[in-house]
Design an enzyme around this catalytic site. Sequence first.
Site, short mmCIF file in Angstrom:
data_model
loop_
_atom_site.label_atom_id
_atom_site.label_comp_id
_atom_site.label_asym_id
_atom_site.label_seq_id
_atom_site.Cartn_x
_atom_site.Cartn_y
_atom_site.Cartn_z
N GLY A 1 98.45 39.40 39.60
CA GLY A 1 97.95 39.82 40.53
C GLY A 1 98.76 38.91 42.03
N ALA A 2 99.65 38.66 41.43
CA ALA A 2 100.88 38.13 43.10
C ALA A 2 101.62 38.90 43.36
CB ALA A 2 101.02 36.76 42.35
N ASN B 1 94.02 34.97 38.89
CA ASN B 1 93.69 35.62 40.61
C ASN B 1 93.56 37.37 41.26
OD1 ASN B 1 94.23 36.33 43.90
ND2 ASN B 1 95.98 37.44 42.78
N TYR C 1 81.12 43.82 41.16
CA TYR C 1 82.31 42.56 41.87
C TYR C 1 81.28 41.27 41.82
CZ TYR C 1 85.84 40.83 44.94
OH TYR C 1 86.20 39.49 45.10
N LYS D 1 82.34 38.12 39.14
CA LYS D 1 82.86 36.66 39.95
C LYS D 1 81.78 35.82 39.66
CE LYS D 1 86.58 38.34 42.13
NZ LYS D 1 87.87 37.95 41.91
P1 NAP Z 1 94.49 42.79 46.51
O1 NAP Z 1 95.49 42.42 48.13
O2 NAP Z 1 93.94 43.74 46.59
O3 NAP Z 1 95.71 41.98 45.28
C1 NAP Z 1 95.41 42.02 44.66
C2 NAP Z 1 96.16 41.93 43.63
O4 NAP Z 1 95.74 41.95 42.04
C3 NAP Z 1 96.79 42.63 43.14
O5 NAP Z 1 98.26 42.67 43.11
C4 NAP Z 1 97.50 43.76 42.67
O6 NAP Z 1 98.10 44.20 41.19
C5 NAP Z 1 96.60 42.98 41.05
N1 NAP Z 1 95.66 43.88 39.96
C6 NAP Z 1 94.55 44.24 40.73
N2 NAP Z 1 94.17 44.62 39.05
C7 NAP Z 1 95.51 44.53 38.13
C8 NAP Z 1 95.01 44.34 36.86
N3 NAP Z 1 95.03 44.93 36.23
N4 NAP Z 1 96.84 43.04 36.34
C9 NAP Z 1 97.47 43.28 37.05
N5 NAP Z 1 97.44 42.77 38.30
C10 NAP Z 1 96.40 43.17 38.74
O7 NAP Z 1 93.46 41.69 46.64
P2 NAP Z 1 93.32 39.88 47.44
O8 NAP Z 1 92.39 40.44 48.33
O9 NAP Z 1 94.57 39.57 47.52
O10 NAP Z 1 92.55 39.51 46.10
C11 NAP Z 1 92.64 38.35 45.26
C12 NAP Z 1 91.98 37.54 44.63
O11 NAP Z 1 91.07 37.41 45.67
C13 NAP Z 1 90.93 39.18 43.69
O12 NAP Z 1 90.39 38.13 42.66
C14 NAP Z 1 89.48 38.65 45.01
O13 NAP Z 1 88.47 40.12 44.46
C15 NAP Z 1 89.38 37.73 45.12
N6 NAP Z 1 88.85 37.54 46.87
C16 NAP Z 1 89.93 38.41 47.79
C17 NAP Z 1 88.68 38.59 48.86
C18 NAP Z 1 89.04 39.00 50.33
O14 NAP Z 1 88.37 38.90 51.37
N7 NAP Z 1 90.28 39.04 49.95
C19 NAP Z 1 87.62 37.77 49.02
C20 NAP Z 1 86.99 36.33 47.74
C21 NAP Z 1 87.91 36.42 46.94
P3 NAP Z 1 99.15 45.44 42.27
O15 NAP Z 1 100.12 44.71 43.58
O16 NAP Z 1 100.38 45.90 41.14
O17 NAP Z 1 98.42 46.60 42.51
#
Ligand code: NAP
Length: 246
Positions: free
Chosen positions: A11-12, A89, A154, A158
């Site tokens: 998911g990068a 991720n 969620y 996690k």
């Molecule tokens: P984001 O901007 O929404 O990006 C999510 C990524 O995951 C995207 O690249 C998306 O792909 C990919 N994805 C979603 N479903 C998928 C699937 N079924 N198969 C493959 N890829 C998939 O989220 P982010 O904030 O960067 O979050 C990244 C990680 O950090 C997640 O695990 C999230 O739970 C965790 N996290 C985030 C926060 C925060 O505050 N942002 C806090 C704690 C933890 P597409 O681009 O193709 O849609």
Amino acid sequence: MSEKKVVMVTGAARGIGKEVALKFAANGYDVAINYVSNSTDVETLKKEFSDLGVDALIEKADVSNSTEVQDFVEKTIEKYGKIDVLVNNAGITKDNLLMRMNEEDFDRVIQINLKGTFLVTKAVTKYMMKQRKGSIVNISSVVGVAGNSGQCNYSASKAGIIGFTKSIAKEMASRNIRANAVAPGFIATDMTSVLSDSVKENINNSIPLKRMGKATEVANLIYFLGSDESSYITGQVINVDGGMVM
Ligand code: NAP
């Protein structure tokens, strides 16, 4: 076989995952990433890596689909011959209060966040075990540690990632494979951009450092845990949250 080290980041195409992949690329790693959305601009993404001297493997693969995961991992092995670091991720949210949460939204979040982590880890560790070396970094969340109203699906996914990480850290240590979890707090990405300004302000006020984190600040920790700089650290959960949970 690639002479460089190889990182796989799920998911990068954007957000934290993209910053992680770019950080490893800037430090001389070959990179394999996947995405799921049809709107992903693969050519532009490829150029960002080639500007850093990396011919990245960029595949469409849903982490909750075992066939697509297997295919993605096999293509990475065909191209680079090994995987040194895995960063799980990919993740989604589908928030609601328990009383309003439907079964479908509960299942989907568990399937992508938790089962996806299991599927990719299982497929990759097959190769890491033969290499007798590897580092796995799973992205959890502070809400997996502390819980959060409106996020029971969620936070369960996690928290599950934390238990999963500690279990494989114990299972895989004899093969010289480490596994750690990173628990980000409130990070500025598409995932949090949907929140209203007043919600963001309230959250910022509750954070000791009084601001959201940047994806690069999470990527710095993930890079450290993936690299040999952290060679004696395994089975840990490390928060990167401006002091939100302590
Ligand atoms: P984001 O901007 O929404 O990006 C999510 C990524 O995951 C995207 O690249 C998306 O792909 C990919 N994805 C979603 N479903 C998928 C699937 N079924 N198969 C493959 N890829 C998939 O989220 P982010 O904030 O960067 O979050 C990244 C990680 O950090 C997640 O695990 C999230 O739970 C965790 N996290 C985030 C926060 C925060 O505050 N942002 C806090 C704690 C933890 P597409 O681009 O193709 O849609």
